[in-house]
Design a protein around this motif. Structure first.
Motif, PDB file in Angstrom:
ATOM      1  N   PHE A 176     -34.847  16.523  -5.991  1.00 39.29           N
ATOM      2  CA  PHE A 176     -33.737  17.165  -5.287  1.00 39.29           C
ATOM      3  C   PHE A 176     -32.612  16.153  -5.184  1.00 39.29           C
ATOM      4  O   PHE A 176     -32.734  15.130  -4.528  1.00 39.29           O
ATOM      5  CB  PHE A 176     -34.182  17.627  -3.901  1.00 39.29           C
ATOM      6  CG  PHE A 176     -33.099  18.324  -3.117  1.00 39.29           C
ATOM      7  CD1 PHE A 176     -32.490  19.463  -3.606  1.00 39.29           C
ATOM      8  CD2 PHE A 176     -32.696  17.839  -1.881  1.00 39.29           C
ATOM      9  CE1 PHE A 176     -31.489  20.106  -2.887  1.00 39.29           C
ATOM     10  CE2 PHE A 176     -31.709  18.467  -1.151  1.00 39.29           C
ATOM     11  CZ  PHE A 176     -31.096  19.604  -1.656  1.00 39.29           C
ATOM     12  N   ILE A 179     -31.951  21.158  -8.101  1.00 40.69           N
ATOM     13  CA  ILE A 179     -33.393  21.218  -7.870  1.00 40.69           C
ATOM     14  C   ILE A 179     -34.065  21.209  -9.235  1.00 40.69           C
ATOM     15  O   ILE A 179     -33.860  22.127 -10.043  1.00 40.69           O
ATOM     16  CB  ILE A 179     -33.789  22.485  -7.093  1.00 40.69           C
ATOM     17  CG1 ILE A 179     -33.099  22.532  -5.729  1.00 40.69           C
ATOM     18  CG2 ILE A 179     -35.302  22.572  -6.933  1.00 40.69           C
ATOM     19  CD1 ILE A 179     -33.296  23.850  -4.983  1.00 40.69           C
ATOM     20  N   ALA A 232     -36.112  22.159   0.044  1.00 38.24           N
ATOM     21  CA  ALA A 232     -34.834  21.900  -0.617  1.00 38.24           C
ATOM     22  C   ALA A 232     -33.838  23.025  -0.341  1.00 38.24           C
ATOM     23  O   ALA A 232     -32.654  22.774  -0.081  1.00 38.24           O
ATOM     24  CB  ALA A 232     -35.044  21.725  -2.118  1.00 38.24           C
ATOM     25  N   CYS A 260     -30.174  22.907   1.526  1.00 43.16           N
ATOM     26  CA  CYS A 260     -28.952  23.454   0.921  1.00 43.16           C
ATOM     27  C   CYS A 260     -28.274  24.440   1.873  1.00 43.16           C
ATOM     28  O   CYS A 260     -27.052  24.406   2.053  1.00 43.16           O
ATOM     29  CB  CYS A 260     -29.280  24.147  -0.398  1.00 43.16           C
ATOM     30  SG  CYS A 260     -29.763  23.049  -1.742  1.00 43.16           S
TER      31      CYS A 260
END
Length: 256
Positions: free
Chosen positions: A7, A16, A38, A42
């Motif tokens: 990541f 990713i 991840a 985000c």
């Protein structure tokens, strides 16, 4: 975060990467958990404006779930309720791009289709091979394929399990562009930078609007679109866009 998921954040773009090339980037439960983490980062970020999903190595984007791991679930119900990486990608609030290099099979195809935009390398192949093993996809395979390639082509892929080439996928509308493998990430990053330069709240509401277009009756979808437009119009970014237009300069959007 497991080492099998990379990541990375560069400026306003997150990448990713499924990082298990020796196993064709097949996803384990630990990798699924890392993808969920991840995506959460985000979504929580005020600076990340576009997300690229790709696979490490030259052979595969993702070959789906690691079949050897499936027997570790004690019951079919436990399998049904596992954290799902395709669900995680669909939960992204930010615009997403799948950079498909090589095989996108099973859950890998579903992962790619869970992204907003799909780019493919010329060696990419797409398949729904679950039927060859005695089951069907469960991460949105049928609904995404039917919307992307039409009912007949979706049936062809799901009922045979056989792969289709990048060229055919482009002709069917499954992907937007095909590049060489060497150029794939360069093109994905360039597209991500273009999207990241747009008003981020507008980009996120555009994503919601597109989802509504597939799930609502026409009149309700138009009504919803008008509501989203009104929300965007009330933002500071929209005021900045109008001011920049009048002043003949580039707007500076702040996700406000």
């Amino acid at each position: 975060m497991t080492e099998d998921i990379r990541f990375e954040i560069e400026d306003d773009i997150a990448v990713i990467t499924l990082n298990r090339p020796q196993k064709l980037n097949a996803v384990t439960p630990e990798m699924a958990d890392a993808i969920v983490a991840a995506v959460t980062e985000c979504n929580d970020s005020d600076t990340i404006r576009c997300v690229i999903v790709t696979g490490a190595g030259e052979r595969a984007f993702c070959a789906g779930s690691d079949i050897r791991e499936l027997d570790t679930y004690e019951t079919p119900w436990q399998f049904r309720n596992r954290p799902d990486y395709c669900d995680a990608i669909r939960a992204l609030l930010k615009p997403s791009i799948a950079a498909v290099n090589g095989y996108a099979f099973g859950g890998g195809l579903e992962t790619a289709m869970s992204c907003d935009i799909r780019l493919a390398s010329d060696n990419a192949q797409f398949a729904a091979p679950e039927i060859k093993l005695g089951w069907i996809g469960g991460g949105g395979m049928a609904v995404h394929l039917a919307h992307a390639v039409g009912s007949s082509n979706a049936a062809l892929m799901i009922m045979t399990g056989d792969p289709v080439s990048a060229e055919r996928a482009l002709g069917w509308g499954l992907v937007s562009e095909v590049t060489t493998q060497a150029e794939l990430m360069t093109r994905a990053r360039a597209l991500a930078k273009t999207i990241a330069a747009r008003a981020p709240i507008a980009a996120e509401t555009a994503k919601l609007n597109l989802k509504a277009a597939f799930s609502m009756p026409v009149e309700k979808a138009i009504e919803y679109e008008r509501d989203l437009q009104t929300i965007c119009f009330a933002t500071a970014d929209a005021a900045e866009g109008r001011a920049a237009f009048k002043e003949k300069r580039q707007p500076v959007f702040k996700r406000r």
